[in-house]
Design a protein around this motif. Structure first.
Motif, PDB file in Angstrom:
ATOM      1  N   ALA A  49     -60.693  20.180   7.998  1.00  0.00           N
ATOM      2  CA  ALA A  49     -61.954  19.897   9.030  1.00  0.00           C
ATOM      3  C   ALA A  49     -63.155  19.713   8.179  1.00  0.00           C
ATOM      4  CB  ALA A  49     -61.968  20.983   9.888  1.00  0.00           C
ATOM      5  N   ALA A  50     -63.379  20.363   6.970  1.00  0.00           N
ATOM      6  CA  ALA A  50     -64.628  20.271   6.118  1.00  0.00           C
ATOM      7  C   ALA A  50     -64.512  18.950   5.296  1.00  0.00           C
ATOM      8  CB  ALA A  50     -64.934  21.561   5.602  1.00  0.00           C
ATOM      9  N   TRP A  51     -63.643  18.337   5.215  1.00  0.00           N
ATOM     10  CA  TRP A  51     -63.370  17.020   4.133  1.00  0.00           C
ATOM     11  C   TRP A  51     -64.371  15.817   4.697  1.00  0.00           C
ATOM     12  CZ3 TRP A  51     -57.504  17.119   2.725  1.00  0.00           C
ATOM     13  CH2 TRP A  51     -57.349  18.363   1.991  1.00  0.00           C
ATOM     14  N   LYS A  52     -64.587  15.259   3.556  1.00  0.00           N
ATOM     15  CA  LYS A  52     -65.571  13.988   3.785  1.00  0.00           C
ATOM     16  C   LYS A  52     -65.013  12.696   4.584  1.00  0.00           C
ATOM     17  CE  LYS A  52     -69.095  11.197   2.161  1.00  0.00           C
ATOM     18  NZ  LYS A  52     -70.208  11.476   2.786  1.00  0.00           N
ATOM     19  N   TYR A  53     -63.545  12.496   4.434  1.00  0.00           N
ATOM     20  CA  TYR A  53     -63.149  11.506   5.074  1.00  0.00           C
ATOM     21  C   TYR A  53     -61.940  11.858   5.972  1.00  0.00           C
ATOM     22  CZ  TYR A  53     -65.417   9.442   0.822  1.00  0.00           C
ATOM     23  OH  TYR A  53     -66.403   9.203   0.029  1.00  0.00           O
ATOM     24  N   GLU A  54     -62.480  12.653   7.019  1.00  0.00           N
ATOM     25  CA  GLU A  54     -61.767  13.283   8.279  1.00  0.00           C
ATOM     26  C   GLU A  54     -61.248  12.068   9.373  1.00  0.00           C
ATOM     27  OE1 GLU A  54     -61.504  16.632  11.467  1.00  0.00           O
ATOM     28  OE2 GLU A  54     -63.437  16.198  10.521  1.00  0.00           O
ATOM     29  N   ALA A  55     -60.054  11.710   9.656  1.00  0.00           N
ATOM     30  CA  ALA A  55     -59.692  10.905  10.428  1.00  0.00           C
ATOM     31  C   ALA A  55     -60.255   9.437   9.850  1.00  0.00           C
ATOM     32  CB  ALA A  55     -60.235  11.216  12.101  1.00  0.00           C
ATOM     33  N   GLU A  56     -59.983   9.220   8.789  1.00  0.00           N
ATOM     34  CA  GLU A  56     -60.276   7.899   8.380  1.00  0.00           C
ATOM     35  C   GLU A  56     -58.962   7.341   7.545  1.00  0.00           C
ATOM     36  OE1 GLU A  56     -63.672   6.887   6.058  1.00  0.00           O
ATOM     37  OE2 GLU A  56     -64.860   8.373   6.854  1.00  0.00           O
ATOM     38  N   GLY A  57     -58.770   6.073   7.909  1.00  0.00           N
ATOM     39  CA  GLY A  57     -57.465   5.457   6.980  1.00  0.00           C
ATOM     40  C   GLY A  57     -56.546   5.273   8.008  1.00  0.00           C
ATOM     41  N   ALA A  58     -55.901   3.755   8.114  1.00  0.00           N
ATOM     42  CA  ALA A  58     -55.197   3.357   8.934  1.00  0.00           C
ATOM     43  C   ALA A  58     -55.190   3.881  10.215  1.00  0.00           C
ATOM     44  CB  ALA A  58     -53.530   4.096   8.390  1.00  0.00           C
ATOM     45  N   ASP A  59     -56.387   3.273  10.644  1.00  0.00           N
ATOM     46  CA  ASP A  59     -57.103   3.703  12.083  1.00  0.00           C
ATOM     47  C   ASP A  59     -56.031   3.390  13.141  1.00  0.00           C
ATOM     48  OD1 ASP A  59     -58.904   4.860  10.556  1.00  0.00           O
ATOM     49  OD2 ASP A  59     -60.513   3.431  11.124  1.00  0.00           O
ATOM     50  N   ASN A  60     -55.823   2.004  13.209  1.00  0.00           N
ATOM     51  CA  ASN A  60     -54.777   1.407  14.258  1.00  0.00           C
ATOM     52  C   ASN A  60     -53.669   2.128  14.170  1.00  0.00           C
ATOM     53  OD1 ASN A  60     -57.193  -0.439  14.961  1.00  0.00           O
ATOM     54  ND2 ASN A  60     -56.247  -1.899  13.709  1.00  0.00           N
ATOM     55  N   GLU A  61     -52.785   2.166  13.273  1.00  0.00           N
ATOM     56  CA  GLU A  61     -51.505   3.030  13.248  1.00  0.00           C
ATOM     57  C   GLU A  61     -51.701   4.511  13.931  1.00  0.00           C
ATOM     58  OE1 GLU A  61     -51.425  -0.497  10.483  1.00  0.00           O
ATOM     59  OE2 GLU A  61     -53.075   1.198  10.787  1.00  0.00           O
ATOM     60  N   PHE A  62     -52.718   5.149  13.522  1.00  0.00           N
ATOM     61  CA  PHE A  62     -52.872   6.389  13.959  1.00  0.00           C
ATOM     62  C   PHE A  62     -53.129   6.369  15.439  1.00  0.00           C
ATOM     63  CE2 PHE A  62     -52.893   7.956   9.526  1.00  0.00           C
ATOM     64  CZ  PHE A  62     -51.707   8.951   9.506  1.00  0.00           C
ATOM     65  N   ASP A  63     -53.922   5.617  15.593  1.00  0.00           N
ATOM     66  CA  ASP A  63     -54.348   5.442  17.241  1.00  0.00           C
ATOM     67  C   ASP A  63     -53.131   5.050  18.149  1.00  0.00           C
ATOM     68  OD1 ASP A  63     -56.875   5.749  16.814  1.00  0.00           O
ATOM     69  OD2 ASP A  63     -57.616   3.705  16.853  1.00  0.00           O
ATOM     70  N   ASP A  64     -52.300   4.205  17.600  1.00  0.00           N
ATOM     71  CA  ASP A  64     -50.991   3.864  18.173  1.00  0.00           C
ATOM     72  C   ASP A  64     -50.344   5.115  18.286  1.00  0.00           C
ATOM     73  OD1 ASP A  64     -51.637   1.193  18.651  1.00  0.00           O
ATOM     74  OD2 ASP A  64     -50.519   0.616  16.950  1.00  0.00           O
ATOM     75  N   ILE A  65     -50.098   6.187  17.456  1.00  0.00           N
ATOM     76  CA  ILE A  65     -49.231   7.342  17.623  1.00  0.00           C
ATOM     77  C   ILE A  65     -49.741   8.017  18.295  1.00  0.00           C
ATOM     78  CG2 ILE A  65     -48.656   9.471  15.965  1.00  0.00           C
ATOM     79  CD1 ILE A  65     -48.515   7.373  13.500  1.00  0.00           C
TER      80      ILE A  65
END
Length: 202
Positions: free
Chosen positions: A89-105
């Motif tokens: 939760a304290a990391w720099k790139y939280e909830a970044e990467g493969a945005d569309n794929e994770f949104d679909d999930i």
């Protein structure tokens, strides 16, 4: 903060089966995880990626990635360095990467919950929700474990990294968290994390 247990006893009798195919979900999470990590490496590999996580929420409505780099650790409060090092939760790139794929999930998960979260009498379907939650969390952990065993992360960055699964706003029982860390890490990060755990509550 409410504690979660991966080993809680759940009476599965009369619990409605899922409409969701968990094998398909597992593959979707694996594909999204691979894409996210590759995207992060292409963007921030020069900053030395050392940590990657999947995380969900207490209602099992989401699955998201989180990534951190050694460069970012140089910018945080050094008095709380170990927290920033190991807490997604304290990391720099939280909830970044493969945005569309994770949104679909996440959309699939919410649809499943919308259909089954409450019984016909509008009573909260606690047994079903606990079972679904446990199934989702184990699926995420097993995806990370599989990719670790296949050296997916190591082959990209050239070294072992820290892997973990967490749940936002909740915490696992200590024994379950220890098992997760041990399953996903066979390196100095495991030793450092378990040593840090011993200081909790002091």
């Amino acid at each position: 903060m409410r504690q979660l247990s991966l080993t809680a006893t759940i009476d599965k009798k009369n619990i409605k089966n899922y409409n969701m195919n968990f094998e398909n979900l597992r593959q979707n999470i694996e594909d999204a995880t691979k894409k996210a990590f590759i995207e992060m490496f292409e963007k921030y590999g020069a900053d030395e990626i050392y940590g990657f996580a999947l995380y969900s929420d207490g209602d099992a409505m989401t699955v998201c990635p989180s990534t951190n780099t050694l460069k970012h650790l140089t910018t945080v409060d050094q008095n709380d360095l170990i927290y920033h090092k190991f807490e997604p939760a304290a990391w720099k790139y939280e909830a970044e990467g493969a945005d569309n794929e994770f949104d679909d999930i996440c959309t699939q998960l919410r649809a499943e919950l919308d259909e089954n979260e409450f019984l016909e009498n509008d009573e909260y379907n606690e047994e079903w929700c606990l079972k679904f939650q446990s199934e989702l969390y184990e699926t995420c952990i097993s995806v990370l474990e599989k990719l670790k065993n296949e050296n997916f992360f190591k082959n990209i960055v050239g070294k072992d990294i820290f892997l973990i699964f967490t749940v936002s706003d909740y915490e696992f029982e200590a024994k379950d968290l220890k098992k997760i860390v041990e399953r996903l890490n066979e390196n100095e990060y495991k030793t450092e994390y378990l040593t840090w755990m011993k200081t909790w509550g002091q």
